[in-house]
Design an enzyme around this catalytic site. Structure first.
Site, PDB file in Angstrom:
ATOM      1  N   LYS A  35       0.804  -1.212   0.000  1.00 42.97           N
ATOM      2  CA  LYS A  35       0.000   0.000   0.000  1.00 42.97           C
ATOM      3  C   LYS A  35       0.851   1.283   0.000  1.00 42.97           C
ATOM      4  O   LYS A  35       0.698   2.136  -0.871  1.00 42.97           O
ATOM      5  CB  LYS A  35      -0.893  -0.054   1.242  1.00 42.97           C
ATOM      6  CG  LYS A  35      -1.612   1.190   1.599  1.00 42.97           C
ATOM      7  CD  LYS A  35      -2.535   0.906   2.765  1.00 42.97           C
ATOM      8  CE  LYS A  35      -1.790   0.631   4.081  1.00 42.97           C
ATOM      9  NZ  LYS A  35      -1.156   1.841   4.614  1.00 42.97           N
ATOM     10  N   THR A  36       1.734   1.381   0.969  1.00 40.22           N
ATOM     11  CA  THR A  36       2.548   2.583   1.091  1.00 40.22           C
ATOM     12  C   THR A  36       3.458   2.738  -0.116  1.00 40.22           C
ATOM     13  O   THR A  36       3.673   3.840  -0.624  1.00 40.22           O
ATOM     14  CB  THR A  36       3.404   2.524   2.374  1.00 40.22           C
ATOM     15  OG1 THR A  36       2.557   2.137   3.447  1.00 40.22           O
ATOM     16  CG2 THR A  36       4.007   3.874   2.686  1.00 40.22           C
ATOM     17  N   ASP A 220      -3.770   8.412   2.567  1.00 38.58           N
ATOM     18  CA  ASP A 220      -3.373   7.097   3.074  1.00 38.58           C
ATOM     19  C   ASP A 220      -4.388   6.642   4.135  1.00 38.58           C
ATOM     20  O   ASP A 220      -5.022   7.468   4.771  1.00 38.58           O
ATOM     21  CB  ASP A 220      -1.975   7.224   3.690  1.00 38.58           C
ATOM     22  CG  ASP A 220      -1.355   5.881   3.983  1.00 38.58           C
ATOM     23  OD1 ASP A 220      -1.848   4.867   3.451  1.00 38.58           O
ATOM     24  OD2 ASP A 220      -0.356   5.842   4.738  1.00 38.58           O
ATOM     25  N   ARG A 605      -0.043  -9.274  10.573  1.00 33.78           N
ATOM     26  CA  ARG A 605       1.271  -8.689  10.896  1.00 33.78           C
ATOM     27  C   ARG A 605       2.359  -9.737  10.754  1.00 33.78           C
ATOM     28  O   ARG A 605       3.533  -9.419  10.612  1.00 33.78           O
ATOM     29  CB  ARG A 605       1.334  -8.136  12.330  1.00 33.78           C
ATOM     30  CG  ARG A 605       0.389  -7.008  12.687  1.00 33.78           C
ATOM     31  CD  ARG A 605       0.401  -5.902  11.704  1.00 33.78           C
ATOM     32  NE  ARG A 605      -0.682  -6.084  10.739  1.00 33.78           N
ATOM     33  CZ  ARG A 605      -0.755  -5.414   9.597  1.00 33.78           C
ATOM     34  NH1 ARG A 605       0.170  -4.549   9.272  1.00 33.78           N
ATOM     35  NH2 ARG A 605      -1.751  -5.622   8.752  1.00 33.78           N
TER      36      ARG A 605
END
Length: 727
Positions: A35-36, A220, A605
DNA sequence: AACACCGCGTTTTTT
DNA sequence: ACGCGGTGTT
């Protein structure tokens, strides 16, 4: 720059998101799908390929950490910082606009930001002034109400009470609070966003200027936007501007603080010609972990729908550890960590995640005993410490004498003989005359209202502030801070305390002086260095403690804090009904899905190996409670799980039914001698037939949770409920 | 103004 | 259990 440089290591969907034509775009990006990376590459692509001027780009995040990371990664990719681009948090950017247009925003030039602690104190003072019963109207709830309304874009004047007394009282406080803030030149966090929205909405020229300037708006973590943030984005996105957002409805875990998952659903309707792109390839976790997470989140209704997949290997099964109690749970985790570390797993690749902060205690104790270095995230932040806020309050008074929050904080810190009586009169005068406490002090000492001693003390305080200001006027920020703190009497005040933390507090004050030395405010901002520094302390409350940062530490944090991070080895602790999903969430309808998303976040995670742990019995708030394993464990495919004991021996493949129907672990002591047990069918006079599904407490305090056929689940005190046992 | 005691609350957190 | 805030005592 070559387009290939920006696109070459992206997959097809990522590429599509990065080099999409200039339209409105909604990127649904699953956990670990890059995503980032896509956001950063999009900006680089805009600048280098679409010839977009950095000046016309606005990139918005939620946290300072994310903003900083984004700025750095863009600079890395472009091999030079992109000047003129606005990258920041919603609050940071809105604040910047308010500073630049303080007059249009109807704020004093030196307006200051108050944090929620300041807000609480201010509300407390206002409610006492209005003689409102704090028992009946808890300050926390009033604060919650006001912030909630502001997040919805509502001022007191906009809210209709429909004749309801509780709302009428809230509104009275809200109004008085608005006035008090205006008088003192104070702005709370929610106000920053609301005020900025109003500023743009009501100043057409200004709005048009920024709409024309920001041709490209990128957001974001879009699923976390609340009503006012969404409205702000809509306002700022002009006719010719394009908005590009990335988010994941499955990772929306902040509904309880106003985030509106609906904003994602509305996006395509509110912004014309929106293209939707899904990023579904996960690069983080093993196939096992990913399938389990997918199966879990599939149980939620009303998803936009995404199917994450991965190329990576199956990996190890997810291990489930059923501990006797929280001590056993901690011991198992620490033993496993030691084994893993011995086999080469760096400690900082290991994360311990839990639902509530209270759980960290036993984990910390056990780690400490075993000599395993660890770091706990999410303690008190630097600029929120009491002594730091005291120091900052002096500085704030230099900037703005009418800052009542700062005034209240240091009028008697250090103590200078101004008693409660004097203060009461000051507050009363300030309230009735609609002036600041500073002005009230001038008025009342001038009018000889006080006894000589009190009057002298107040005058001395006024003079102290004035002379601190005068004497430090021409110094640099660093020198000025040093001067003001040294002469404030705070050091002596802290020194007088004989607590063990006194030394620490002194060091913190020194560190505050130190912080001013490293603070560089942007020259493009017109405000003075001190004003900018004070805003910085409120908006960026400090990056936890940097001391343990470089050491190789096991990472402890809540599931919420873990969002956006990844670790090769993850333990999720306290997987018990009542703890996770939390009791609060269970009692309120419709909050289970967010808990499930929270576990989804936690599971995703993990890169290589995931442990889920629960304790059959746990000491919480002083008493022992018996919980069943979390329903979420039963929602995971059983062929992806294995039950383990210490030393990682696999005991048996895990049966899902095990969690659904098994009797509780041994007979809970709490129900011994009562004739009742968990699983027992019972009859209640008014609620009718039901089953005991849970129990807690001892003796006369024993409470049982009964799931009634007709009336849902209820907690009943066994002694009072007069339950009749059914066969 | 400092200290002791009582009673309450105790999911999650950023800004 | 434990800490914090508020109140009452010296």
């Amino acid at each position: 720059m070559d387009a290939e440089l920006i696109l070459h290591d992206l997959n097809a969907a990522q590429r599509a998101a990065v080099n999409a034509p200039l339209t409105n775009l909604l990127i649904l990006a699953g956990a670990g799908s890059g995503k980032t990376r896509v956001l950063v590459h999009r900006i680089a692509w805009l600048i280098t390929q679409a010839q977009v001027a950095p000046l016309s780009i606005l990139a918005v995040t939620f946290t300072n950490k994310a903003a900083k990371e984004m700025r750095e990664r863009i600079a890395d990719l472009l091999t030079t910082p992109a000047h003129g681009m606005w990258v920041g948090t919603f609050h940071g950017l809105a604040h910047r606009l308010l500073r630049a247009h303080w007059q249009a925003a109807q704020l004093p030039e030196t307006f200051q930001i108050i944090d929620s602690d300041d807000q609480y104190r201010l509300l407390r003072r206002i409610m006492r002034g209005l003689e409102i019963d704090e028992e009946k109207w808890p300050i926390k709830r009033v604060q919650w109400f006001i912030n909630g309304k502001k997040d919805e874009g509502l001022r007191a004047a906009h809210i209709e009470s429909f004749g309801r007394l509780d709302i009428q009282v809230m509104l009275r406080i809200y109004e008085a609070y608005e006035q008090a803030c205006a008088l003192a030149g104070l702005v709370d966090f929610a106000e920053i966003l609301l005020r900025c929205h109003e500023l743009l909405r009501d100043n057409t020229e200004l709005l048009q200027y920024y709409q024309r300037r920001f041709q490209h708006i990128l957001v974001d973590e879009f699923q976390d936007t609340n009503t006012i943030q969404y409205a702000w984005l809509r306002l700022l996105t002009g006719q010719d501007s394009k908005i590009w957002v990335v988010g994941d409805d499955d990772q929306s875990i902040y509904g309880w603080r106003g985030a509106k998952i609906e904003n994602i659903q509305r996006f395509s309707q509110d912004f014309a010609d929106t293209q939707v792109i899904r990023l579904e390839q996960n690069y983080r976790s093993t196939a096992t972990i990913l399938s389990a997470a997918n199966a879990l989140i599939a149980q939620n209704a009303e998803r936009l729908g995404k199917d994450l997949w991965t190329d990576s290997a199956q990996g190890e099964l997810i291990s489930v550890y059923a501990a006797f109690n929280e001590i056993d749970e901690a011991r198992f985790i620490v033993d496993t960590i030691k084994t893993q570390h011995r086999q080469g797993m760096p400690r900082n690749h290991i994360a311990l995640l839990y639902r509530s902060n209270a759980q960290s205690r036993i984990l910390e104790e056990t780690l400490l005993q075993a000599g395993v270095p660890y770091r706990v995230y999410g303690g008190q932040r630097f600029f929120e410490r009491a002594e730091i806020k005291d120091g900052l309050a002096y500085l704030r008074l230099l900037v703005n004498r009418h800052d009542d929050a700062a005034f209240e904080r240091v009028i008697n810190t250090p103590t200078r003989g101004i008693g409660e009586r004097t203060l009461l009169e000051l507050r009363e005068h300030a309230r009735t005359q609609q002036v600041s406490l500073w002005q009230a002090s001038i008025d009342l000492t001038g009018a000889k209202q006080f006894a000589a001693r009190a009057s002298n003390a107040v005058v001395a305080f006024l003079q102290l502030i004035d002379s601190l200001d005068n004497d430090s006027k021409n110094l640099t920020l660093h020198q000025q801070t040093q001067y003001v703190l040294r002469h404030s009497g705070l050091f002596e005040h802290v020194l007088k305390e004989k607590s063990q933390t006194a030394q620490n507090r002194l060091e913190n004050l020194e560190e505050l002086i130190n912080a001013t030395q490293h603070f560089h405010h942007l020259s493009e901002e017109r405000s003075s260095p001190l004003v900018a520094f004070l805003a910085h302390t409120a908006l960026e409350s400090g990056e936890g403690d940097a001391s343990s940062e470089d050491e190789e530490c096991v990472q402890l944090m809540t599931l919420h804090t873990a969002k956006g991070l990844e670790f090769p080895l993850v333990f999720i602790c306290g997987m018990e009904e009542g703890l996770f999903p939390s009791k609060m969430a269970l009692e309120e309808m419709g909050r289970l899905e967010e808990e499930r998303r929270l576990l989804y976040v936690g599971m995703t995670r993990a890169m290589q190996k995931l442990y889920l742990c629960y304790a059959e019995c746990r000491r919480l708030h002083g008493s022992e409670i018996y919980n069943r394993a979390s329903r979420f464990i039963a929602e995971l495919p059983k062929d992806l799980l294995q039950e383990v004991r210490l030393k990682n021996q696999v005991v048996r493949p895990l049966q899902t039914t095990h969690y659904h129907h098994r009797a509780p672990p041994a007979m809970p002591a709490v129900l011994q001698g009562t004739g009742f047990k968990v699983g027992q069918r019972v009859n209640h006079r008014s609620f009718g037939e039901g089953v005991i599904v849970d129990a807690e407490g001892q003796g006369e305090h024993t409470r049982v949770q009964v799931r009634f056929k007709q009336h849902g689940s209820k907690w009943l005190v066994l002694q009072l409920a007069k339950l009749e046992a059914l066969v």
